[in-house]
Enzyme design. Structure first.
Site, PDB file in Angstrom:
ATOM      1  N   HIS A  61       4.445   1.623  10.334  1.00  5.76           N
ATOM      2  CA  HIS A  61       3.221   1.141   9.699  1.00  5.76           C
ATOM      3  C   HIS A  61       2.520   0.347  10.798  1.00  5.76           C
ATOM      4  CE1 HIS A  61       5.171   1.607   5.567  1.00  5.76           C
ATOM      5  NE2 HIS A  61       4.050   2.295   5.498  1.00  5.76           N
ATOM      6  N   LYS A  93      -0.691   7.067   4.835  1.00  6.25           N
ATOM      7  CA  LYS A  93      -1.052   7.348   3.436  1.00  6.25           C
ATOM      8  C   LYS A  93      -2.573   7.434   3.247  1.00  6.25           C
ATOM      9  CE  LYS A  93       3.099   5.263   1.367  1.00  6.25           C
ATOM     10  NZ  LYS A  93       3.709   4.567   2.520  1.00  6.25           N
ATOM     11  N   ALA A  95      -6.143   8.406   1.930  1.00  7.12           N
ATOM     12  CA  ALA A  95      -6.521   8.651   0.529  1.00  7.12           C
ATOM     13  C   ALA A  95      -8.029   8.543   0.343  1.00  7.12           C
ATOM     14  CB  ALA A  95      -5.802   7.666  -0.391  1.00  7.12           C
ATOM     15  N   ASP A  96      -8.786   9.326   1.113  1.00  5.48           N
ATOM     16  CA  ASP A  96     -10.243   9.275   1.004  1.00  5.48           C
ATOM     17  C   ASP A  96     -10.807  10.682   1.185  1.00  5.48           C
ATOM     18  OD1 ASP A  96     -12.917   8.194   0.911  1.00  5.48           O
ATOM     19  OD2 ASP A  96     -12.097   6.315   1.699  1.00  5.48           O
ATOM     20  N   GLY A  98     -12.660  13.916   2.956  1.00  4.78           N
ATOM     21  CA  GLY A  98     -12.338  14.526   4.237  1.00  4.78           C
ATOM     22  C   GLY A  98     -13.043  13.916   5.424  1.00  4.78           C
ATOM     23  N   ASN A  99     -14.335  13.645   5.306  1.00  2.00           N
ATOM     24  CA  ASN A  99     -15.093  13.101   6.426  1.00  2.00           C
ATOM     25  C   ASN A  99     -14.601  11.719   6.826  1.00  2.00           C
ATOM     26  OD1 ASN A  99     -17.417  13.471   8.254  1.00  2.00           O
ATOM     27  ND2 ASN A  99     -18.195  11.659   7.198  1.00  2.00           N
ATOM     28  N   THR A 100     -14.231  10.914   5.837  1.00  2.00           N
ATOM     29  CA  THR A 100     -13.756   9.555   6.121  1.00  2.00           C
ATOM     30  C   THR A 100     -12.379   9.567   6.765  1.00  2.00           C
ATOM     31  OG1 THR A 100     -15.041   8.643   4.279  1.00  2.00           O
ATOM     32  CG2 THR A 100     -13.217   7.311   5.100  1.00  2.00           C
TER      33      THR A 100
END
Length: 266
Positions: A61, A93, A95-96, A98-100
């Site tokens: 992490h 992980k 979790a947004d 595709g562009n971000t």
């Protein structure tokens, strides 16, 4: 049905990254991933150097390292990965949209796509997350990269089960080369459709059953017999009162013995 193929047999995987991982697992006789969550570069590098001989994979992490830098943290980490022959998995992980995630993976302070062999993502935003991450990898490096989808978690009360898990598996099916498997507690199938997914399982312990923050531990034999290919172990390796050298070999042997037991069942 859980696969009983050997890691050598599975090294014919279509993903260059998965092929490399299976090969080094067989050569080092280990299916142990060390989850090293510490706060300083010095602690990280010291632990990794100690645990390196026993692991096939290091899980980081990287955003919890207080003194992180590409030069002082990542560069020596990559040297250790070469010296001890293991891959690096940044447990980001994503979790947004595709562009971000494309920007998060390739850029920012951590530039994960440059150095992490494997990363992971939630399926909550749909299939675009896979496309965005793959594009970032292809535009950043010529080295092979792999993605794990988060199908199941080991924490108490997790919503990652049932329909969510089923839909996450469908997302993984959209890219056979980049999506190499899952974070999961059991086998995710797929072989009838030509997929050979790697299952990595957190929450594995030989001693403890859980902690005060909802983590739940299962035994090595339990997870490997259920389809886990790589056991993820953190505090069991270096927690208070534990010797990382002793525990590294202990978990390596337990994981490998469990794999041999599953393989011999064919």
């Amino acid at each position: 049905m859980v696969t009983t193929l050997s890691y050598t047999e599975r090294a014919s995987h279509p993903s260059p990254l998965a092929k490399r991982l299976f090969s080094l697992m067989e050569s080092k006789k280990t299916n142990l991933c060390a989850s090293v969550d510490v706060r300083t570069t010095e602690e990280l590098l010291k632990l990794v150097d100690t645990l390196g001989p026993y692991i096939c994979l290091l899980k980081t992490h990287i955003d919890i390292i207080d003194d992180f830098s590409m030069e002082s943290t990542v560069a020596p980490l990559l040297e250790l990965s070469k010296e001890h022959n293991f891959l690096i998995f940044e447990d980001r992980k994503f979790a947004d949209i595709g562009n971000t995630v494309k920007a998060q993976y390739a850029g920012g302070a951590f530039k994960i796509a440059q150095w992490a062999d494997i990363t992971n993502a939630h399926g909550v935003t749909g299939r675009g997350i896979v496309k965005g991450l793959k594009e970032a990898a292809q535009e950043t490096t010529d080295e092979p990269r792999g993605l794990l989808m988060l199908a199941e978690l080991s924490s108490k009360g997790s919503f990652a089960h049932g329909t969510y898990t089923e839909e996450t598996v469908e997302i993984a099916k959209t890219d056979k080369d980049f999506c190499i498997g899952f974070i999961a507690q059991r086998d995710m199938g797929g072989r009838e459709d030509g997929f050979d997914w790697i299952i990595m399982t957190p929450g594995v312990g030989l001693d403890d059953k859980g902690d005060s923050l909802g983590q739940q531990y299962r035994t090595v034999d339990e997870v490997v017999s259920g389809g886990c290919d790589i056991i993820i172990v953190g505090r069991g390796l270096f927690g208070k009162g534990r010797d990382p050298t002793v525990e590294g070999e202990r978990y390596r042997k337990a994981g490998w013995d469990a794999y041999l037991k599953r393989y011999s069942a064919q």
